[in-house]
Write an enzyme that holds these catalytic residues in place. Structure first.
Site, PDB file in Angstrom:
ATOM      1  CE  LYS A 122      33.472   6.812  -6.823  1.00 31.79           C
ATOM      2  NZ  LYS A 122      33.149   6.549  -5.413  1.00 31.79           N
ATOM      3  CG  ASP A 162      30.008   8.145  -5.967  1.00 29.19           C
ATOM      4  OD1 ASP A 162      30.489   7.812  -4.870  1.00 29.19           O
ATOM      5  OD2 ASP A 162      30.063   9.322  -6.379  1.00 29.19           O
TER       6      ASP A 162
HETATM    7  P1  NDP Z   1      23.112  10.611  -4.508  1.00 28.58           P
HETATM    8  O1  NDP Z   1      23.172  10.842  -5.968  1.00 28.58           O
HETATM    9  O2  NDP Z   1      22.162   9.625  -3.973  1.00 28.58           O
HETATM   10  O3  NDP Z   1      22.878  11.974  -3.746  1.00 28.58           O
HETATM   11  C1  NDP Z   1      23.742  13.046  -3.914  1.00 28.58           C
HETATM   12  C2  NDP Z   1      23.225  14.213  -3.115  1.00 28.58           C
HETATM   13  O4  NDP Z   1      24.217  15.234  -3.069  1.00 28.58           O
HETATM   14  C3  NDP Z   1      22.001  14.849  -3.752  1.00 28.58           C
HETATM   15  O5  NDP Z   1      21.233  15.428  -2.759  1.00 28.58           O
HETATM   16  C4  NDP Z   1      22.641  15.892  -4.656  1.00 28.58           C
HETATM   17  O6  NDP Z   1      21.780  16.958  -5.003  1.00 28.58           O
HETATM   18  C5  NDP Z   1      23.764  16.392  -3.797  1.00 28.58           C
HETATM   19  N1  NDP Z   1      24.828  16.890  -4.671  1.00 28.58           N
HETATM   20  C6  NDP Z   1      25.465  16.205  -5.647  1.00 28.58           C
HETATM   21  N2  NDP Z   1      26.352  16.965  -6.283  1.00 28.58           N
HETATM   22  C7  NDP Z   1      26.257  18.174  -5.693  1.00 28.58           C
HETATM   23  C8  NDP Z   1      26.923  19.392  -5.890  1.00 28.58           C
HETATM   24  N3  NDP Z   1      27.866  19.534  -6.843  1.00 28.58           N
HETATM   25  N4  NDP Z   1      26.582  20.422  -5.078  1.00 28.58           N
HETATM   26  C9  NDP Z   1      25.637  20.280  -4.110  1.00 28.58           C
HETATM   27  N5  NDP Z   1      24.967  19.142  -3.881  1.00 28.58           N
HETATM   28  C10 NDP Z   1      25.284  18.113  -4.651  1.00 28.58           C
HETATM   29  O7  NDP Z   1      24.613  10.235  -4.099  1.00 28.58           O
HETATM   30  P2  NDP Z   1      25.135   9.526  -2.763  1.00 28.58           P
HETATM   31  O8  NDP Z   1      24.288   9.872  -1.613  1.00 28.58           O
HETATM   32  O9  NDP Z   1      25.399   8.129  -3.080  1.00 28.58           O
HETATM   33  O10 NDP Z   1      26.569  10.229  -2.610  1.00 28.58           O
HETATM   34  C11 NDP Z   1      26.782  11.372  -1.796  1.00 28.58           C
HETATM   35  C12 NDP Z   1      28.253  11.445  -1.406  1.00 28.58           C
HETATM   36  O11 NDP Z   1      28.617  10.249  -0.697  1.00 28.58           O
HETATM   37  C13 NDP Z   1      29.229  11.524  -2.581  1.00 28.58           C
HETATM   38  O12 NDP Z   1      30.350  12.295  -2.183  1.00 28.58           O
HETATM   39  C14 NDP Z   1      29.681  10.069  -2.754  1.00 28.58           C
HETATM   40  O13 NDP Z   1      30.925   9.971  -3.388  1.00 28.58           O
HETATM   41  C15 NDP Z   1      29.745   9.636  -1.297  1.00 28.58           C
HETATM   42  N6  NDP Z   1      29.692   8.195  -1.045  1.00 28.58           N
HETATM   43  C16 NDP Z   1      28.675   7.423  -1.522  1.00 28.58           C
HETATM   44  C17 NDP Z   1      28.644   6.083  -1.227  1.00 28.58           C
HETATM   45  C18 NDP Z   1      27.517   5.201  -1.641  1.00 28.58           C
HETATM   46  O14 NDP Z   1      27.527   4.035  -1.261  1.00 28.58           O
HETATM   47  N7  NDP Z   1      26.535   5.683  -2.386  1.00 28.58           N
HETATM   48  C19 NDP Z   1      29.717   5.447  -0.458  1.00 28.58           C
HETATM   49  C20 NDP Z   1      30.690   6.357   0.057  1.00 28.58           C
HETATM   50  C21 NDP Z   1      30.678   7.684  -0.242  1.00 28.58           C
HETATM   51  P3  NDP Z   1      21.140  17.011  -6.473  1.00 28.58           P
HETATM   52  O15 NDP Z   1      20.034  16.018  -6.441  1.00 28.58           O
HETATM   53  O16 NDP Z   1      20.702  18.402  -6.634  1.00 28.58           O
HETATM   54  O17 NDP Z   1      22.246  16.634  -7.425  1.00 28.58           O
HETATM   55  O1  2IT Z   2      32.758   6.036  -2.534  1.00 29.70           O
HETATM   56  C1  2IT Z   2      32.405   4.867  -2.296  1.00 29.70           C
HETATM   57  O2  2IT Z   2      32.964   4.178  -1.435  1.00 29.70           O
HETATM   58  C2  2IT Z   2      31.265   4.322  -3.054  1.00 29.70           C
HETATM   59  N1  2IT Z   2      30.671   5.037  -3.833  1.00 29.70           N
HETATM   60  C3  2IT Z   2      30.852   2.894  -2.858  1.00 29.70           C
HETATM   61  C4  2IT Z   2      31.719   1.983  -3.670  1.00 29.70           C
HETATM   62  C5  2IT Z   2      31.309   0.547  -3.701  1.00 29.70           C
HETATM   63  O3  2IT Z   2      31.985  -0.198  -4.435  1.00 29.70           O
HETATM   64  O4  2IT Z   2      30.349   0.139  -3.046  1.00 29.70           O
END
Ligand code: NDP
Ligand code: 2IT
Length: 449
Positions: A122, A162
């Site tokens: 990561k 992420d």
């Molecule tokens: P995005 O950046 O697309 O969206 C993040 C969302 O979460 C936004 O709405 C953001 O609001 C909110 N957010 C972020 N930080 C905070 C915080 N400290 N407090 C409250 N709200 C917060 O990210 P993703 O959707 O990709 O990721 C969301 C979660 O999913 C994370 O935990 C990530 O690690 C996990 N994840 C993502 C994967 C992927 O493929 N993208 C895979 C597996 C897990 P704001 O716009 O205000 O920051």
């Molecule tokens: O937390 C996660 O699994 C991710 N942000 C996706 C990682 C990836 O390599 O697609």
């Protein structure tokens, strides 16, 4: 085990999130260690909790006013026992070693569960893309990659997105990598379709999480049809979680960002979701704007003085936390149960505090921990790598069917491991044990390296 936890705390006392992730895994794999004394003899816990490599670097860039800015860049290469390091990059002001080490540690077990050959890593930066122009984001990404390119490669370490890193950022980083290496390779996943991306990768984490929830429900002969769902976040994971819930006949009544949340009693339908996708992905706006467009909905600003999040305090059947770590505490967990929630599937990584997890387990909630429930994203990243290696693209049905198959297999592995170690229905124990055994056995096969 307590010795190892103490050692980790003594070494890096400030890394609270990392300690949290390690303690959860080590607590649940204790029966595995008891059955396999060689794991203890080989100090497998000491080895698996220490990253193979930590890279930390300066990222200087110039903003639109001509000021020089400096951020910190990181890549944690945690474990490569079963494949090259694989995992996302997070750009968010809160990013530090503790958060990235927790995420990298989780990623090791998550990737092992996917059935695909991927180690865990990561990375990211404390850079905040919010409010920056496209050119600023581009200059930052280029500077970030001007160092990271030395450490990654399609057979070494393959980053992805992420929080704060989506298609735009992956594009800028890929462009810089290609220029520096003079190579067009699958070094990042989450690429655009026209230049090596996979169909269904943007959808994969959200879709996969809902497939996992459906698998948990199917054990009880139930489905998402007619279920009312709470979703947090409004980014990549949240958006496609909502899309799939709607497709399967569920109703979603909440979404959020870091500034607050919206409650839409009538339900966020496909048109409203299209509005949110445009708002967040194109306009880069705030979720508060939802209530300007749909005045029947209610916006509640986040209130740091509250010891609970009111988003989790609405009548519902299912919850899909999809924003960030530790967004559900013990009070929230109690509120969820009080309001009728019987299923929690984690789209985010470690969104529930240890106290909240214990409440879910004690109350026999169907609780799918992030490393199982959100593994669909990295799984389709793995499929993107396969397609890049073969230099071809699978149609979306093919990728989606593989994703469904992988989520089903992760569910089965969790159920079987939990059964085998006497904790039926406990997906936390199941996911940790199944992932742990695979990685540890590979480490032992490969000797002390
Ligand atoms: P995005 O950046 O697309 O969206 C993040 C969302 O979460 C936004 O709405 C953001 O609001 C909110 N957010 C972020 N930080 C905070 C915080 N400290 N407090 C409250 N709200 C917060 O990210 P993703 O959707 O990709 O990721 C969301 C979660 O999913 C994370 O935990 C990530 O690690 C996990 N994840 C993502 C994967 C992927 O493929 N993208 C895979 C597996 C897990 P704001 O716009 O205000 O920051
Ligand atoms: O937390 C996660 O699994 C991710 N942000 C996706 C990682 C990836 O390599 O697609």
């Amino acid at each position: 085990m307590s010795d190892i936890v103490q050692l980790i705390k003594d070494k890096d006392p400030e890394q609270k999130e990392f300690h949290q992730a390690v303690i959860e895994v080590l607590e649940t794999v204790k029966p595995v260690l008891d059955r396999n004394p060689q794991y203890g003899k080989e100090n497998i816990l000491g080895r698996i909790t220490e990253p193979e490599r930590v890279i930390m670097f300066r990222v200087p860039w110039m903003d639109d006013t001509g000021q020089v800015q400096v951020n910190r860049g990181f890549r944690i290469e945690m474990n490569s026992a079963i494949g090259p390091y694989k995992g996302g990059l997070r750009f968010h002001p809160s990013v530090n070693l503790s958060i990235l080490k927790f995420l990298a540690f989780e990623q090791v077990f998550k990737n092992a569960l996917t059935t695909l050959p991927m180690g865990g890593g990561k990375g990211g930066s404390d850079f905040d893309p919010k409010g920056k122009s496209d050119h600023e984001v581009m200059r930052f990404c280029q500077s970030f990659m001007a160092e990271l390119f030395r450490h990654i490669g399609p057979n070494t370490d393959i980053p992805a997105g992420d929080i704060g890193v989506g298609g735009r950022e992956i594009g800028y980083m890929f462009g810089m990598y290609k220029k520096l290496r003079n190579e067009f390779t699958g070094v990042l996943t989450g690429k655009s379709l026209a230049w090596g991306g996979s169909l269904i990768r943007p959808e994969a984490t959200g879709y996969g999480c809902v497939y996992f929830a459906s698998e948990m429900l199917s054990v009880k002969n139930d489905t998402l049809q007619g279920k009312t769902c709470l979703v947090s976040g409004s980014g990549n994971v949240a958006q496609f979680t909502v899309e799939k819930i709607l497709e399967l006949g569920g109703k979603v009544i909440t979404l959020s960002d870091s500034a607050g949340y919206i409650y839409d009693e009538k339900g966020i339908d496909a048109d409203k979701l299209a509005f949110v996708m445009n708002l967040k992905n194109i306009q880069r706006g705030r979720i508060s704007e939802y209530v300007e467009k749909y005045p029947d909905a209610v916006y509640t600003p986040a209130d740091a003085a509250l010891d609970y999040n009111p988003l989790w305090n609405h009548q519902a059947n299912c919850a899909f936390p999809s924003a960030t770590q530790n967004e559900i505490n013990d009070t929230d967990a109690g509120n969820l149960i009080k309001n009728g929630v019987t299923l929690v599937a984690e789209g985010a990584n470690m969104p529930s505090t240890p106290e909240a997890v214990n409440i879910f387990l004690d109350n026999k909630i169907m609780y799918g921990p992030g490393k199982a429930a959100n593994a669909g994203g990295v799984a389709v990243s793995g499929l993107e790598m396969s397609q890049n290696s073969m230099r071809l693209n699978w149609p979306s049905e093919e990728v989606d069917n593989r994703l469904k198959g992988i989520m089903k297999s992760i569910h089965t592995s969790c159920v079987n491991a939990a059964d085998e170690y006497g904790q039926p229905g406990n997906y936390v124990a199941g996911a940790n044990i199944a992932g742990f055994v695979k990685v540890v056995n590979a480490m032992l096969d490969q000797g002390l390296v």
